[in-house]
Design a protein around this motif. Structure first.
Motif, PDB file in Angstrom:
ATOM      1  N   MET A   1     -51.847 -17.397-108.901  1.00 42.62           N
ATOM      2  CA  MET A   1     -52.139 -15.968-109.050  1.00 42.62           C
ATOM      3  C   MET A   1     -52.697 -15.703-110.449  1.00 42.62           C
ATOM      4  N   ILE A   2     -53.608 -14.765-110.552  1.00 42.20           N
ATOM      5  CA  ILE A   2     -54.288 -14.478-111.816  1.00 42.20           C
ATOM      6  C   ILE A   2     -53.309 -13.875-112.824  1.00 42.20           C
ATOM      7  N   ASP A   3     -53.362 -14.357-114.059  1.00 40.90           N
ATOM      8  CA  ASP A   3     -52.514 -13.818-115.122  1.00 40.90           C
ATOM      9  C   ASP A   3     -53.080 -12.502-115.645  1.00 40.90           C
ATOM     10  N   LEU A   4     -52.214 -11.719-116.271  1.00 34.94           N
ATOM     11  CA  LEU A   4     -52.604 -10.454-116.877  1.00 34.94           C
ATOM     12  C   LEU A   4     -52.877 -10.655-118.363  1.00 34.94           C
ATOM     13  N   THR A   5     -53.919 -10.024-118.861  1.00 36.64           N
ATOM     14  CA  THR A   5     -54.226 -10.095-120.282  1.00 36.64           C
ATOM     15  C   THR A   5     -53.331  -9.110-121.041  1.00 36.64           C
ATOM     16  N   PRO A   6     -53.199  -9.261-122.373  1.00 37.57           N
ATOM     17  CA  PRO A   6     -52.430  -8.279-123.153  1.00 37.57           C
ATOM     18  C   PRO A   6     -52.951  -6.848-122.961  1.00 37.57           C
ATOM     19  N   THR A   7     -54.270  -6.693-122.863  1.00 34.16           N
ATOM     20  CA  THR A   7     -54.839  -5.359-122.639  1.00 34.16           C
ATOM     21  C   THR A   7     -54.395  -4.794-121.296  1.00 34.16           C
ATOM     22  N   GLU A   8     -54.400  -5.626-120.264  1.00 32.22           N
ATOM     23  CA  GLU A   8     -53.976  -5.170-118.942  1.00 32.22           C
ATOM     24  C   GLU A   8     -52.491  -4.841-118.915  1.00 32.22           C
ATOM     25  N   LEU A   9     -51.695  -5.629-119.591  1.00 37.96           N
ATOM     26  CA  LEU A   9     -50.256  -5.333-119.641  1.00 37.96           C
ATOM     27  C   LEU A   9     -50.007  -3.962-120.265  1.00 37.96           C
ATOM     28  N   GLU A  10     -50.801  -3.611-121.267  1.00 44.51           N
ATOM     29  CA  GLU A  10     -50.641  -2.290-121.889  1.00 44.51           C
ATOM     30  C   GLU A  10     -51.251  -1.196-121.006  1.00 44.51           C
ATOM     31  N   ARG A  11     -52.409  -1.462-120.406  1.00 48.00           N
ATOM     32  CA  ARG A  11     -53.075  -0.465-119.567  1.00 48.00           C
ATOM     33  C   ARG A  11     -52.190  -0.029-118.393  1.00 48.00           C
ATOM     34  N   TYR A  12     -51.493  -0.997-117.795  1.00 46.55           N
ATOM     35  CA  TYR A  12     -50.721  -0.715-116.583  1.00 46.55           C
ATOM     36  C   TYR A  12     -49.216  -0.627-116.857  1.00 46.55           C
ATOM     37  N   ARG A  13     -48.854  -0.495-118.108  1.00 46.78           N
ATOM     38  CA  ARG A  13     -47.439  -0.558-118.492  1.00 46.78           C
ATOM     39  C   ARG A  13     -46.582   0.460-117.754  1.00 46.78           C
ATOM     40  N   ARG A  14     -47.079   1.662-117.557  1.00 48.47           N
ATOM     41  CA  ARG A  14     -46.267   2.723-116.946  1.00 48.47           C
ATOM     42  C   ARG A  14     -45.962   2.424-115.486  1.00 48.47           C
ATOM     43  N   GLN A  15     -46.914   1.842-114.753  1.00 50.80           N
ATOM     44  CA  GLN A  15     -46.624   1.541-113.350  1.00 50.80           C
ATOM     45  C   GLN A  15     -45.818   0.250-113.220  1.00 50.80           C
ATOM     46  N   ILE A  16     -45.997  -0.667-114.149  1.00 54.93           N
ATOM     47  CA  ILE A  16     -45.189  -1.883-114.150  1.00 54.93           C
ATOM     48  C   ILE A  16     -43.701  -1.550-114.310  1.00 54.93           C
ATOM     49  N   MET A  17     -43.427  -0.418-114.945  1.00 55.18           N
ATOM     50  CA  MET A  17     -42.042   0.018-115.145  1.00 55.18           C
ATOM     51  C   MET A  17     -41.371   0.497-113.856  1.00 55.18           C
ATOM     52  N   LEU A  18     -42.140   0.766-112.812  1.00 52.06           N
ATOM     53  CA  LEU A  18     -41.573   1.283-111.569  1.00 52.06           C
ATOM     54  C   LEU A  18     -40.596   0.286-110.952  1.00 52.06           C
ATOM     55  N   PRO A  19     -39.496   0.770-110.350  1.00 51.69           N
ATOM     56  CA  PRO A  19     -38.578  -0.137-109.635  1.00 51.69           C
ATOM     57  C   PRO A  19     -39.318  -0.910-108.540  1.00 51.69           C
ATOM     58  N   ASN A  20     -39.044  -2.187-108.422  1.00 50.91           N
ATOM     59  CA  ASN A  20     -39.631  -3.078-107.417  1.00 50.91           C
ATOM     60  C   ASN A  20     -41.121  -3.336-107.627  1.00 50.91           C
ATOM     61  N   PHE A  21     -41.644  -2.955-108.769  1.00 53.35           N
ATOM     62  CA  PHE A  21     -43.069  -3.167-109.058  1.00 53.35           C
ATOM     63  C   PHE A  21     -43.208  -4.361-109.996  1.00 53.35           C
ATOM     64  N   GLY A  22     -43.149  -4.126-111.287  1.00 59.72           N
ATOM     65  CA  GLY A  22     -43.162  -5.217-112.245  1.00 59.72           C
ATOM     66  C   GLY A  22     -44.503  -5.933-112.347  1.00 59.72           C
ATOM     67  N   GLU A  23     -44.524  -7.010-113.121  1.00 60.11           N
ATOM     68  CA  GLU A  23     -45.751  -7.755-113.365  1.00 60.11           C
ATOM     69  C   GLU A  23     -46.263  -8.452-112.106  1.00 60.11           C
ATOM     70  N   LEU A  24     -45.358  -8.852-111.216  1.00 59.14           N
ATOM     71  CA  LEU A  24     -45.798  -9.531-109.995  1.00 59.14           C
ATOM     72  C   LEU A  24     -46.680  -8.618-109.155  1.00 59.14           C
ATOM     73  N   ALA A  25     -46.276  -7.365-108.974  1.00 57.68           N
ATOM     74  CA  ALA A  25     -47.089  -6.422-108.208  1.00 57.68           C
ATOM     75  C   ALA A  25     -48.435  -6.195-108.885  1.00 57.68           C
ATOM     76  N   GLN A  26     -48.417  -6.125-110.209  1.00 58.18           N
ATOM     77  CA  GLN A  26     -49.674  -5.909-110.927  1.00 58.18           C
ATOM     78  C   GLN A  26     -50.615  -7.103-110.770  1.00 58.18           C
ATOM     79  N   LYS A  27     -50.070  -8.301-110.772  1.00 57.55           N
ATOM     80  CA  LYS A  27     -50.894  -9.491-110.544  1.00 57.55           C
ATOM     81  C   LYS A  27     -51.481  -9.489-109.135  1.00 57.55           C
ATOM     82  N   ARG A  28     -50.713  -9.016-108.174  1.00 55.15           N
ATOM     83  CA  ARG A  28     -51.233  -8.931-106.810  1.00 55.15           C
ATOM     84  C   ARG A  28     -52.394  -7.949-106.727  1.00 55.15           C
TER      85      ARG A  28
END
Length: 265
Positions: A1-28
């Motif tokens: 699965m594609i990794d997230l860049t530091p910029t992407e981790l910051e861009r999507y930080r608020r939705q990554i915080m959602l319960p059951n979401f996290g970095e795995l959902a963002q990578k998907r």
């Protein structure tokens, strides 16, 4: 699965915080390719929210030039683009909003000649076309190639929404064996109505890709925005459906499970 860049981790930080979401959902989301048909007030706005959510690749399909009476709802457009192919402006706007994604613009309608290749190039489709000819073609191709499809449409102040999983849920032909008559040029529309439905359509796609929440499976959400009434109606597969029924030409040898159709990657 594609990794997230530091910029992407910051861009999507608020939705990554959602319960059951996290970095795995963002990578998907980053790994997913979504086909969007229509790209008007409904499809264009849904594409906008998929872009800002971080869907890695969007394939936009829409023929025709932008008209002035499109401007009350097509939020990806600009006034100086009237008279030009809207799909190219949609690509330009989305890539300006989120340069971390890829957007392909196809200046065409859904046709028997292109539908199979378009569906096969994506993980799932959003059906936002302005007529049932295109909708039926997309539905049949998604069933044929076992690709999930989010189906949404509106007319005036009313709308409907559902998610179609071939082999699991009813397809569009099950839901509408007799097609409504739509006037593709003169239908009434308030921008906030198509925008409301577009947000829900994008949310269904995000749920389906990530698996973080339950999409509308075998449920038709009907919306009356005159009265602000939302209702879920149970839908059922038609075993005699010519598209997905027992006698369909591409009938599956085994039923598909919901688990294998979510998390599109």
């Amino acid at each position: 699965m594609i990794d997230l860049t530091p910029t992407e981790l910051e861009r999507y930080r608020r939705q990554i915080m959602l319960p059951n979401f996290g970095e795995l959902a963002q990578k998907r989301l980053k790994s997913a390719t979504v086909l969007v048909t229509g790209v008007g007030g409904l499809g264009g706005t849904a594409a906008l929210y998929l872009a800002v959510a971080g869907v890695g690749r969007l394939i936009l399909v829409r023929g025709g030039d932008l008209r002035l009476d499109d401007m009350n709802r097509q939020v990806l457009m600009a006034d100086d683009w009237v008279g030009k192919p809207r799909v190219f402006k949609a690509k330009e706007t989305l890539e300006a909003i989120n340069p971390d994604i890829k957007v392909d613009a196809i200046f065409d309608y859904i046709t028997p000649e292109n539908v199979d290749s378009l569906v096969q190039s994506a993980d799932m489709a959003l059906d936002c076309a302005h007529n049932f000819t295109e909708r039926d073609l997309l539905n049949e191709a998604c069933v044929r190639h076992r690709k999930p499809m989010v189906e949404s449409a509106m007319d005036g102040m009313e709308a409907y929404l559902t998610t179609i999983i071939p082999g699991v849920t009813p397809c569009l032909s099950c839901l509408f064996p007799e097609k409504p008559v739509w006037d593709k040029r003169a239908f009434s529309v308030l921008g906030a109505v198509s925008g409301t439905l577009a947000c829900l359509t994008a949310l269904e796609a995000v749920k389906l890709i990530t698996g973080f929440s339950q999409p509308l499976l075998s449920q038709l959400l009907t919306i009356d925005l005159n009265r602000m009434e939302f209702a879920k109606r149970r839908s059922h597969r038609d075993r005699e459906c010519p598209v997905c029924g027992n006698n369909a030409p591409w009938r599956y040898s085994s039923p598909q499970s919901v688990e294998t159709t979510t998390n599109c990657k």
